[in-house]
Motif scaffolding. Structure first.
Motif, mmCIF file in Angstrom:
data_model
loop_
_atom_site.group_PDB
_atom_site.id
_atom_site.type_symbol
_atom_site.label_atom_id
_atom_site.label_comp_id
_atom_site.label_asym_id
_atom_site.label_seq_id
_atom_site.Cartn_x
_atom_site.Cartn_y
_atom_site.Cartn_z
ATOM 1 N N ALA A 1 8.455 12.251 -1.101
ATOM 2 C CA ALA A 1 9.147 13.541 -1.120
ATOM 3 C C ALA A 1 8.272 14.628 -1.729
ATOM 4 N N VAL A 2 7.626 14.332 -2.839
ATOM 5 C CA VAL A 2 6.784 15.322 -3.509
ATOM 6 C C VAL A 2 5.623 15.740 -2.609
ATOM 7 N N ASN A 3 5.122 14.812 -1.813
ATOM 8 C CA ASN A 3 4.008 15.121 -0.916
ATOM 9 C C ASN A 3 4.448 15.789 0.378
ATOM 10 N N GLY A 4 5.742 16.046 0.532
ATOM 11 C CA GLY A 4 6.238 16.769 1.694
ATOM 12 C C GLY A 4 6.505 15.920 2.910
ATOM 13 N N ASP A 5 6.555 14.606 2.739
ATOM 14 C CA ASP A 5 6.862 13.747 3.874
ATOM 15 C C ASP A 5 8.344 13.870 4.225
ATOM 16 N N ASP A 6 8.664 13.558 5.474
ATOM 17 C CA ASP A 6 10.056 13.525 5.922
ATOM 18 C C ASP A 6 10.573 12.118 5.624
ATOM 19 N N LEU B 1 0.856 -1.183 0.000
ATOM 20 C CA LEU B 1 0.000 0.000 0.000
ATOM 21 C C LEU B 1 0.891 1.232 0.000
ATOM 22 N N GLU B 2 0.629 2.170 -0.915
ATOM 23 C CA GLU B 2 1.529 3.309 -1.060
ATOM 24 C C GLU B 2 0.806 4.648 -1.075
ATOM 25 N N PRO B 3 1.436 5.672 -0.510
ATOM 26 C CA PRO B 3 1.013 7.045 -0.770
ATOM 27 C C PRO B 3 1.353 7.397 -2.221
ATOM 28 N N VAL B 4 0.547 8.284 -2.806
ATOM 29 C CA VAL B 4 0.720 8.666 -4.209
ATOM 30 C C VAL B 4 0.642 10.178 -4.336
#
Length: 273
Positions: free
Chosen positions: A189-194, A147-150
């Motif tokens: 990274a694009v979504n601003g996660d650390d 399952l992944e963030p997109v």
């Protein structure tokens, strides 16, 4: 470094079933695909042709997506799409059958966009039920649901690692443990996660890693992301799987960056790198 080539975003100048052989010719022994068919339950001859293309190329299919709907039209998964549950459930059997035939262990289930007219809580309930069914469906072949963030999909609700991990925890509560985070460093990274913090906290439990550089979703080295450092730290913390190459590049330029890679970045999977 063991790389696996995502043949749904790379080598796209070629017909789909020619891409595994092209990956092999480029020096790779492993490939992965998004769902390679238009339907959740494709014709047997189409499934057989796909399986044969992988086998004939002499590569390992390390990862396969469940059907995510009409991706070019903006769909990003059926998992949370209330009203299409049976379509997703029917797809599980096909995915598991391909996985059994090819020894595939990683199966990416895109969560899906928010749908107008359907309560978000109802969609989330649908998602947990579907993910639990998917996990049960691939458990018999030793498979893991990913399952992944997109990024780049405004209506997709899983943006950061914590969003996906919260859903994974709910699926674990159903008794299905074979679901894990797909850490796509580009999307995070694009979504601003650390990303560095996500790696420190969760790398040992990553189900898979995928990479692309930012800006542009290009090959490593075309942007500013410290991909080598992130991969190395993930390895130090226990990640042992392949790294999916899921970036955009024409065939002529797709793998040139490997020629300048550090010696530790090349194994038999990237011959000639």
């Amino acid at each position: 470094m063991t790389y696996t080539v995502n043949c749904s975003i790379l080598l796209t100048e070629l017909p789909l079933n020619e891409r595994p052989a092209a990956a092999k010719a480029a020096g790779f022994d492993a490939v992965e695909f998004w769902w390679p068919f238009a339907e959740s339950v494709p014709a047997d001859r189409d499934v057989d042709a796909f399986i044969s293309a992988i086998r004939d190329a002499g590569v390992q299919l390390t990862g396969l997506n469940f059907n995510a709907g009409d991706m070019p039209a903006g769909d990003r998964g059926l998992v949370s799409w209330t009203g299409r549950e049976q379509e997703f459930r029917d797809n599980i059997a096909v995915v598991a059958g391909i996985g059994r035939a090819l020894g595939t262990k990683g199966f990416n289930a895109l969560y899906g966009n928010r749908i107008d007219g359907i309560d978000a809580a109802a969609q989330d309930e649908t998602a947990v039920e579907n993910l639990a069914a998917a996990a049960a469906g691939v458990a018999a072949i030793g498979g893991t649901v990913l399952l992944e963030p997109v990024s780049g999909a405004p209506r997709y609700p899983l943006l950061k690692a914590a969003d996906a991990l919260a859903v994974i925890e709910k699926v674990h509560a159903t008794g299905n443990e074979n679901i894990a985070l797909l850490a796509d460093f580009y999307h995070l990274a694009v979504n601003g996660d650390d990303v560095a913090a996500v790696i420190e906290a969760h790398a040992g439990g990553f189900g898979h890693i995928q990479i692309a550089d930012d800006p542009g979703r290009g090959a490593p080295g075309t942007g500013t992301l410290p991909l080598d450092a992130w991969i190395a730290r993930s390895r130090e913390l226990g990640y042992e799987g392949p790294v999916g190459l899921e970036y955009k590049a024409p065939i002529a330029e797709a793998f040139g960056w490997l020629a300048g890679a550090e010696p530790t970045a090349a194994t038999s999977t990237v011959t000639g790198a």
